[in-house]
Design a protein around this motif. Structure first.
Motif, PDB file in Angstrom:
ATOM      1  N   ILE A   1     -56.724  -2.089 -17.736  1.00 35.40           N
ATOM      2  CA  ILE A   1     -56.914  -1.513 -16.311  1.00 35.40           C
ATOM      3  C   ILE A   1     -57.892  -2.497 -15.583  1.00 35.40           C
ATOM      4  N   GLY A   2     -58.923  -2.888 -16.193  1.00 36.96           N
ATOM      5  CA  GLY A   2     -60.092  -3.762 -15.261  1.00 36.96           C
ATOM      6  C   GLY A   2     -59.116  -5.113 -14.885  1.00 36.96           C
ATOM      7  N   CYS A   3     -58.459  -5.685 -15.567  1.00 34.51           N
ATOM      8  CA  CYS A   3     -57.533  -6.865 -15.381  1.00 34.51           C
ATOM      9  C   CYS A   3     -56.540  -6.796 -14.242  1.00 34.51           C
ATOM     10  N   ASN A   4     -55.742  -5.792 -14.439  1.00 36.93           N
ATOM     11  CA  ASN A   4     -54.766  -5.217 -13.379  1.00 36.93           C
ATOM     12  C   ASN A   4     -54.372  -3.952 -13.559  1.00 36.93           C
ATOM     13  N   GLU A   5     -54.755  -2.876 -12.735  1.00 34.99           N
ATOM     14  CA  GLU A   5     -54.515  -1.584 -13.020  1.00 34.99           C
ATOM     15  C   GLU A   5     -53.053  -1.203 -12.705  1.00 34.99           C
ATOM     16  N   THR A   6     -52.302  -1.764 -11.830  1.00 36.46           N
ATOM     17  CA  THR A   6     -50.887  -1.704 -11.766  1.00 36.46           C
ATOM     18  C   THR A   6     -50.116  -2.008 -12.916  1.00 36.46           C
ATOM     19  N   SER A   7     -50.212  -3.101 -13.520  1.00 37.37           N
ATOM     20  CA  SER A   7     -49.888  -3.736 -14.680  1.00 37.37           C
ATOM     21  C   SER A   7     -50.072  -2.626 -15.569  1.00 37.37           C
ATOM     22  N   ALA A   8     -50.954  -2.280 -15.983  1.00 33.61           N
ATOM     23  CA  ALA A   8     -51.554  -1.226 -16.907  1.00 33.61           C
ATOM     24  C   ALA A   8     -50.549   0.111 -16.657  1.00 33.61           C
ATOM     25  N   LYS A   9     -50.640   0.605 -15.572  1.00 26.63           N
ATOM     26  CA  LYS A   9     -49.655   1.558 -15.390  1.00 26.63           C
ATOM     27  C   LYS A   9     -47.920   1.445 -15.802  1.00 26.63           C
ATOM     28  N   LEU A  10     -47.706   0.085 -15.291  1.00 26.76           N
ATOM     29  CA  LEU A  10     -46.353  -0.304 -15.694  1.00 26.76           C
ATOM     30  C   LEU A  10     -45.946  -0.206 -17.215  1.00 26.76           C
ATOM     31  N   VAL A  11     -47.086  -0.482 -18.096  1.00 27.00           N
ATOM     32  CA  VAL A  11     -46.954  -0.636 -19.411  1.00 27.00           C
ATOM     33  C   VAL A  11     -47.162   0.726 -20.078  1.00 27.00           C
TER      34      VAL A  11
END
Length: 325
Positions: free
Chosen positions: A200-210
């Protein structure tokens, strides 16, 4: 795409923290040597143990702050959480409750207040700095309404051995810090929840996608910080057996400073619990040394503020030269 594959780049990004930890360790040695030369009382067993005990609450709160900042959040209300929880603990003792009841009440209070901050930042979409700043004023108001200008004093020392005791000649406070940091390290590195925090800290959008439940993870992380602040409040009361009117006023600044000094990125996604612990030691050594050489306590905050600005400026320059992909 697996979550593990997504988080591998995040873990590589944490390599600069090792350099920060090394520099901070060297700085601790140099500052310690300077204060040892300036004061014959600095490098004495009594002073070192007292410094360790004084660092206990800050170390515990800073561990939770590290998790929140790695996640890309921040909590400037944590001092208020500690203060309100300490008041609840003090009032519970005054009501005649035993430590077996007071301890869970205190931990639950801190957790509830931390959850409130998580709710504000997720469900109401309030930016973390604004949400926790508002909470800080609310918690401060509650503190003054409940105790006014008076201290809560004469509290029992049932839990004092957790702070002032020893186990096999090792200060109990050192063991408490070790257990807290070990538990947080396992949480960050060995279970999915910790990987979710990094992701989430690195990339919240990517975290949601996975498939990571971002809101639930955020709320749980703020709740964990609140729980640790509640635990710190318990230890504070055990150490001093009273609740002062100015409790927690500098805890948030010091916890954020220790975390950032230790290599955790204010942008999230990168962090080190070892670095945070070194940051706590560095701050407390400076504060203790300044007192021993007769420097006004006002300079403590000035020095911490300057260090924070220097580190954040250096991070901003590095991020500008090496933008995150």
């Amino acid at each position: 795409m697996s979550i593990a594959a997504d988080t591998r780049p995040v873990l590589r990004l944490s390599s600069p923290t090792a350099t920060r930890e090394l520099y901070l360790f060297i700085a601790i040695l140099l500052v310690g040597a300077g204060f040892t030369y300036a004061s014959p009382y600095f490098l004495t067993p009594i002073n070192l143990i007292q410094t360790l005990r004084a660092a206990l609450e800050l170390a515990i709160v800073s561990a939770g702050m590290t998790l929140v900042i790695i996640m890309g959040g921040i909590d400037v209300s944590v001092g208020g959480i500690l203060a309100v929880t300490a008041i609840v603990i003090g009032k519970s003792y005054q009501a005649g409750l035993s430590s077996f009841l007071v301890a869970p009440i205190g931990l639950a209070t801190g957790t509830l207040l931390g959850t409130w901050n998580g709710f504000l930042t997720t469900k109401l979409k309030v930016p973390p700095i604004i949400a926790t700043l508002g909470s800080m004023y609310i918690f401060s108001a509650i503190m003054f309404i409940v105790i006014g200008g008076a201290w809560i004093s004469g509290l029992p020392g049932t839990l004092s051995p957790l702070v002032n005791g020893t186990v096999l000649h090792i200060p109990a406070s050192a063991l408490v810090i070790l257990v807290v940091y070990a538990a947080c390290w396992v949480l960050l590195r060995k279970v999915p929840f910790g990987r979710h925090i990094y992701a989430i800290g690195c990339n919240e959008t990517s975290a949601k996608l996975v498939g990571i439940n971002v809101d639930r993870t955020k709320i749980a992380t703020y709740a964990l910080l609140g729980f640790l602040a509640g635990f710190a409040a318990l230890l504070y009361v055990a150490r001093l057996r009273n609740v002062e009117i100015n409790i927690g006023t500098t805890v948030a600044l010091e916890a954020i400073a220790a975390t950032i000094l230790g290599g955790t990125s204010i942008r999230g996604g990168v962090g080190s619990l070892l670095g945070t612990l070194l940051g706590v030691i560095f701050i407390r050594i400076i504060q203790n040394g300044l007192v021993l050489i007769g420097v006004s306590s006002l300079w403590e905050t000035v020095i911490i503020g300057i260090l924070l600005i220097v580190v954040l400026t250096a991070d901003a320059i590095r991020n500008r030269n090496n933008p995150r992909v």
